[in-house]
Design an enzyme around this catalytic site. Structure first.
Site, PDB file in Angstrom:
ATOM      1  N   ASN A   1       0.744  12.936  -8.839  1.00  0.00           N
ATOM      2  CA  ASN A   1       0.791  14.040  -9.817  1.00  0.00           C
ATOM      3  C   ASN A   1       2.210  14.263 -10.343  1.00  0.00           C
ATOM      4  O   ASN A   1       2.465  15.239 -11.030  1.00  0.00           O
ATOM      5  CB  ASN A   1       0.251  15.343  -9.203  1.00  0.00           C
ATOM      6  CG  ASN A   1       1.167  15.901  -8.139  1.00  0.00           C
ATOM      7  OD1 ASN A   1       2.073  15.219  -7.679  1.00  0.00           O
ATOM      8  ND2 ASN A   1       0.927  17.136  -7.729  1.00  0.00           N
TER       9      ASN A   1
ATOM     10  N   THR B   1       7.255  15.082  -7.432  1.00  0.00           N
ATOM     11  CA  THR B   1       8.621  14.610  -7.114  1.00  0.00           C
ATOM     12  C   THR B   1       8.823  13.157  -7.546  1.00  0.00           C
ATOM     13  O   THR B   1       9.915  12.615  -7.386  1.00  0.00           O
ATOM     14  CB  THR B   1       8.938  14.729  -5.598  1.00  0.00           C
ATOM     15  OG1 THR B   1       8.012  13.910  -4.866  1.00  0.00           O
ATOM     16  CG2 THR B   1       8.837  16.152  -5.115  1.00  0.00           C
ATOM     17  N   GLY B   2       7.771  12.531  -8.087  1.00  0.00           N
ATOM     18  CA  GLY B   2       7.861  11.113  -8.472  1.00  0.00           C
ATOM     19  C   GLY B   2       8.186  10.937  -9.938  1.00  0.00           C
ATOM     20  O   GLY B   2       8.390  11.903 -10.671  1.00  0.00           O
TER      21      GLY B   2
ATOM     22  N   VAL C   1      -3.739  15.279  -5.231  1.00  0.00           N
ATOM     23  CA  VAL C   1      -4.667  14.941  -4.143  1.00  0.00           C
ATOM     24  C   VAL C   1      -5.139  16.153  -3.344  1.00  0.00           C
ATOM     25  O   VAL C   1      -6.018  16.025  -2.492  1.00  0.00           O
ATOM     26  CB  VAL C   1      -4.087  13.868  -3.180  1.00  0.00           C
ATOM     27  CG1 VAL C   1      -3.763  12.584  -3.911  1.00  0.00           C
ATOM     28  CG2 VAL C   1      -2.861  14.392  -2.421  1.00  0.00           C
TER      29      VAL C   1
ATOM     30  N   LYS D   1       0.146  22.058   1.442  1.00  0.00           N
ATOM     31  CA  LYS D   1      -1.189  21.704   0.943  1.00  0.00           C
ATOM     32  C   LYS D   1      -1.408  20.193   0.909  1.00  0.00           C
ATOM     33  O   LYS D   1      -2.477  19.709   1.255  1.00  0.00           O
ATOM     34  CB  LYS D   1      -1.403  22.292  -0.461  1.00  0.00           C
ATOM     35  CG  LYS D   1      -1.731  23.791  -0.414  1.00  0.00           C
ATOM     36  CD  LYS D   1      -1.787  24.411  -1.794  1.00  0.00           C
ATOM     37  CE  LYS D   1      -2.993  23.996  -2.587  1.00  0.00           C
ATOM     38  NZ  LYS D   1      -3.047  24.651  -3.907  1.00  0.00           N
TER      39      LYS D   1
ATOM     40  N   LYS E   1     -13.874   8.052   4.722  1.00  0.00           N
ATOM     41  CA  LYS E   1     -15.166   8.052   5.432  1.00  0.00           C
ATOM     42  C   LYS E   1     -16.285   7.641   4.468  1.00  0.00           C
ATOM     43  O   LYS E   1     -17.116   6.794   4.792  1.00  0.00           O
ATOM     44  CB  LYS E   1     -15.427   9.443   6.024  1.00  0.00           C
ATOM     45  CG  LYS E   1     -16.715   9.544   6.814  1.00  0.00           C
ATOM     46  CD  LYS E   1     -16.691  10.707   7.793  1.00  0.00           C
ATOM     47  CE  LYS E   1     -16.889  12.060   7.132  1.00  0.00           C
ATOM     48  NZ  LYS E   1     -18.240  12.325   6.644  1.00  0.00           N
TER      49      LYS E   1
ATOM     50  N   TYR F   1       7.121  21.366   6.178  1.00  0.00           N
ATOM     51  CA  TYR F   1       6.957  19.902   6.160  1.00  0.00           C
ATOM     52  C   TYR F   1       6.523  19.405   7.543  1.00  0.00           C
ATOM     53  O   TYR F   1       5.530  18.700   7.676  1.00  0.00           O
ATOM     54  CB  TYR F   1       8.293  19.285   5.755  1.00  0.00           C
ATOM     55  CG  TYR F   1       8.317  17.776   5.653  1.00  0.00           C
ATOM     56  CD1 TYR F   1       7.608  17.102   4.653  1.00  0.00           C
ATOM     57  CD2 TYR F   1       9.088  17.001   6.535  1.00  0.00           C
ATOM     58  CE1 TYR F   1       7.670  15.714   4.544  1.00  0.00           C
ATOM     59  CE2 TYR F   1       9.155  15.632   6.420  1.00  0.00           C
ATOM     60  CZ  TYR F   1       8.447  14.973   5.422  1.00  0.00           C
ATOM     61  OH  TYR F   1       8.523  13.605   5.315  1.00  0.00           O
TER      62      TYR F   1
ATOM     63  N   TYR G   1     -10.628  12.667  12.894  1.00  0.00           N
ATOM     64  CA  TYR G   1     -11.544  11.805  12.129  1.00  0.00           C
ATOM     65  C   TYR G   1     -11.745  10.469  12.851  1.00  0.00           C
ATOM     66  O   TYR G   1     -12.840   9.900  12.823  1.00  0.00           O
ATOM     67  CB  TYR G   1     -11.007  11.560  10.699  1.00  0.00           C
ATOM     68  CG  TYR G   1     -11.559  12.548   9.698  1.00  0.00           C
ATOM     69  CD1 TYR G   1     -11.154  13.868   9.703  1.00  0.00           C
ATOM     70  CD2 TYR G   1     -12.514  12.154   8.757  1.00  0.00           C
ATOM     71  CE1 TYR G   1     -11.666  14.788   8.788  1.00  0.00           C
ATOM     72  CE2 TYR G   1     -13.036  13.063   7.842  1.00  0.00           C
ATOM     73  CZ  TYR G   1     -12.613  14.375   7.867  1.00  0.00           C
ATOM     74  OH  TYR G   1     -13.136  15.276   6.969  1.00  0.00           O
TER      75      TYR G   1
HETATM   76  P1  NAD Z   1       8.939  10.758  -2.905  1.00  0.00           P
HETATM   77  O1  NAD Z   1       9.151  12.198  -3.180  1.00  0.00           O
HETATM   78  O2  NAD Z   1       9.784   9.763  -3.623  1.00  0.00           O
HETATM   79  O3  NAD Z   1       7.426  10.364  -3.153  1.00  0.00           O
HETATM   80  C1  NAD Z   1       6.351  11.215  -2.913  1.00  0.00           C
HETATM   81  C2  NAD Z   1       5.347  11.059  -4.049  1.00  0.00           C
HETATM   82  O4  NAD Z   1       4.185  11.865  -3.770  1.00  0.00           O
HETATM   83  C3  NAD Z   1       5.899  11.529  -5.396  1.00  0.00           C
HETATM   84  O5  NAD Z   1       5.679  10.536  -6.393  1.00  0.00           O
HETATM   85  C4  NAD Z   1       5.106  12.797  -5.692  1.00  0.00           C
HETATM   86  O6  NAD Z   1       4.968  13.057  -7.062  1.00  0.00           O
HETATM   87  C5  NAD Z   1       3.793  12.507  -4.983  1.00  0.00           C
HETATM   88  N1  NAD Z   1       3.023  13.710  -4.638  1.00  0.00           N
HETATM   89  C6  NAD Z   1       3.462  14.803  -3.953  1.00  0.00           C
HETATM   90  N2  NAD Z   1       2.481  15.713  -3.855  1.00  0.00           N
HETATM   91  C7  NAD Z   1       1.396  15.175  -4.484  1.00  0.00           C
HETATM   92  C8  NAD Z   1       0.074  15.635  -4.712  1.00  0.00           C
HETATM   93  N3  NAD Z   1      -0.356  16.847  -4.285  1.00  0.00           N
HETATM   94  N4  NAD Z   1      -0.792  14.832  -5.368  1.00  0.00           N
HETATM   95  C9  NAD Z   1      -0.401  13.616  -5.811  1.00  0.00           C
HETATM   96  N5  NAD Z   1       0.852  13.120  -5.637  1.00  0.00           N
HETATM   97  C10 NAD Z   1       1.732  13.908  -4.979  1.00  0.00           C
HETATM   98  O7  NAD Z   1       9.106  10.585  -1.318  1.00  0.00           O
HETATM   99  P2  NAD Z   1       9.121   9.254  -0.418  1.00  0.00           P
HETATM  100  O8  NAD Z   1      10.418   9.147   0.247  1.00  0.00           O
HETATM  101  O9  NAD Z   1       8.605   8.100  -1.200  1.00  0.00           O
HETATM  102  O10 NAD Z   1       8.051   9.650   0.697  1.00  0.00           O
HETATM  103  C11 NAD Z   1       6.726   9.156   0.659  1.00  0.00           C
HETATM  104  C12 NAD Z   1       5.989   9.527   1.946  1.00  0.00           C
HETATM  105  O11 NAD Z   1       6.688   8.994   3.078  1.00  0.00           O
HETATM  106  C13 NAD Z   1       5.873  11.028   2.177  1.00  0.00           C
HETATM  107  O12 NAD Z   1       4.605  11.298   2.749  1.00  0.00           O
HETATM  108  C14 NAD Z   1       6.961  11.321   3.184  1.00  0.00           C
HETATM  109  O13 NAD Z   1       6.659  12.437   3.999  1.00  0.00           O
HETATM  110  C15 NAD Z   1       6.975  10.033   3.998  1.00  0.00           C
HETATM  111  N6  NAD Z   1       8.293   9.823   4.638  1.00  0.00           N
HETATM  112  C16 NAD Z   1       9.343   9.316   3.926  1.00  0.00           C
HETATM  113  C17 NAD Z   1      10.564   9.159   4.563  1.00  0.00           C
HETATM  114  C18 NAD Z   1      11.759   8.556   3.867  1.00  0.00           C
HETATM  115  O14 NAD Z   1      12.822   8.424   4.498  1.00  0.00           O
HETATM  116  N7  NAD Z   1      11.694   8.136   2.621  1.00  0.00           N
HETATM  117  C19 NAD Z   1      10.723   9.538   5.910  1.00  0.00           C
HETATM  118  C20 NAD Z   1       9.622  10.075   6.569  1.00  0.00           C
HETATM  119  C21 NAD Z   1       8.405  10.203   5.940  1.00  0.00           C
END
Ligand code: NAD
Ligand code: UDP
Length: 328
Positions: A33, A36-37, A58, A92, A106, A146, A160
């Site tokens: 969505n 943050t992307g 999502v 959420k 599932k 978080y 699940y």
């Molecule tokens: P990021 O912010 O670059 O990517 C997250 C993506 O999720 C973004 O594109 C954002 O728009 C999308 N998003 C957020 N909420 C959404 C929603 N409700 N519906 C649809 N899309 C949604 O962050 P990242 O570093 O790429 O992290 C990705 C995943 O990896 C996350 O779950 C994060 O918790 C996990 N993670 C990353 C790190 C790291 O060091 N990069 C460390 C631990 C965990």
């Protein structure tokens, strides 16, 4: 062709996972969505017949018509500054979003891998962190939105698995970096790189003696890929165990960028973990995986990416505007 749904596809890790699965011969459906992307992270895939993009939040019901073999749930803000600004969306996506994706897995009889985090260990009292450690998390602190969302995510995933017999995988990701991180997301590597490139002093939070262990993105993606195709359903740490203090890391960045910046000290954010290093014995044994890219090589590749950003991108350093995603 096997089909995989990747949520968070327009983010840092999600976009690299899309590349990996496309290169391995899968049909990839990316979902995001854009909270943050950025579309530019996947723009090179948009014309690929094996890639389809769906803009969707999502946390709302997810409708996919085609069959799915695998789901990778990576949607979630990941930078402390991001999730402090959008705390409810963070809770959420980790809870309601994960529930939707487990339900979808599932319904499609698909295997699902969930992106968890070293933050489930909180400010750890055990060092390095093994998967057996239950963690030290402040539920009501600012980072709780978080950490607790991710802890809930792990619990519902295991429920699940146990109750419905769903094939599930949980990766506990430790600080990962590389090209396509958002320059202004507030995480330490883009923050320091942006500051060095703009000729600003590097901001150290606290005394800089807190530690982190940084994993290059290709190593992380390879670890996740191996875990998905393993038969292990309990959480697995994936990260690089080479630990460094933030102060030494800032000095490494100054050397790497050839700049002359000074270090300036700011207040340490509340509940900022004082030390973090993954114990990766389990991943080594189970997946025969360990990181290959050293910090010097990975940081140079990352710096080259940031160096190529346009002046406009470099100076648009204010934090992302989330207002259109926030319902008042
Ligand atoms: P990021 O912010 O670059 O990517 C997250 C993506 O999720 C973004 O594109 C954002 O728009 C999308 N998003 C957020 N909420 C959404 C929603 N409700 N519906 C649809 N899309 C949604 O962050 P990242 O570093 O790429 O992290 C990705 C995943 O990896 C996350 O779950 C994060 O918790 C996990 N993670 C990353 C790190 C790291 O060091 N990069 C460390 C631990 C965990
Ligand atoms: N940090 C810092 N200066 C910055 C940004 C971050 O000193 O400009 C510190 C932060 O306080 C933390 C570490 O760097 O101790 C890593 O922060 P990051 O936001 O990358 O992620 P975290 O590992 O805390 O989730």
């Amino acid at each position: 062709m096997e089909k995989v749904l990747i949520t968070g596809a327009a983010g840092f890790l999600g976009s690299h996972l899309c590349d990996k699965f496309i290169n391995e011969g899968f049909h990839v459906i990316g979902m995001d969505n854009f909270i943050t992307g950025d579309i530019k992270n996947i723009s090179h895939l948009l014309d690929n017949p094996n890639f389809k993009f769906i803009e969707h939040d999502v946390t709302e019901f997810i409708k996919i018509d085609e069959d799915l073999d695998y789901i990778l749930h990576f949607a979630s803000p990941a930078s402390p500054i991001d999730y402090l600004k959008i705390p409810i969306q963070t809770l959420k996506v980790g809870s309601l979003g994960t529930h939707n994706l487990l339900g979808l897995a599932k319904a499609k009889n698909a295997r699902i891998l969930i992106a968890s985090t070293s933050e489930v260990y909180g400010d750890p009292l055990v060092h390095p962190q093994t998967e057996e450690y239950y963690g030290n998390v402040n539920t009501i602190g600012p980072r709780g939105v978080y950490d607790e969302a991710k802890r809930f995510q792990e619990s519902i995933t295991m429920a699940y698995h146990r109750f419905h017999g769903l094939e599930t995988r949980i990766v506990r990701i430790f600080n990962t970096y590389g090209p396509r991180m958002r320059l202004n997301d507030g995480r330490v590597i883009p923050a320091f790189m942006g500051q060095a490139l703009r000729g600003e002093d590097l901001t150290i939070f606290g005394d800089g003696l807190q530690t982190r262990s940084f994993c290059y993105v290709t190593d992380q993606v390879d670890g996740i890929y191996s875990l998905l195709f393993s038969d292990y359903s309990n959480p697995v740490n994936i990260g690089n165990p080479h630990e460094i203090t933030i102060k030494d890391f800032a000095e490494e960045i100054i050397k790497l960028t050839g700049t002359n910046q000074k270090l300036v000290y700011k207040e340490l954010p509340k509940d900022d973990p004082l030390q973090r290093q993954p114990d990766i014995s389990l991943a080594k044994k189970l997946l025969n995986w360990e990181p290959k890219v050293g910090r010097q090589e990975g940081m140079l590749k990352t710096f080259n990416y940031f160096k190529d950003l346009t002046e406009e991108e470099l100076y648009k350093s204010e934090h992302k505007d989330f207002s259109k995603h926030i319902r008042k």
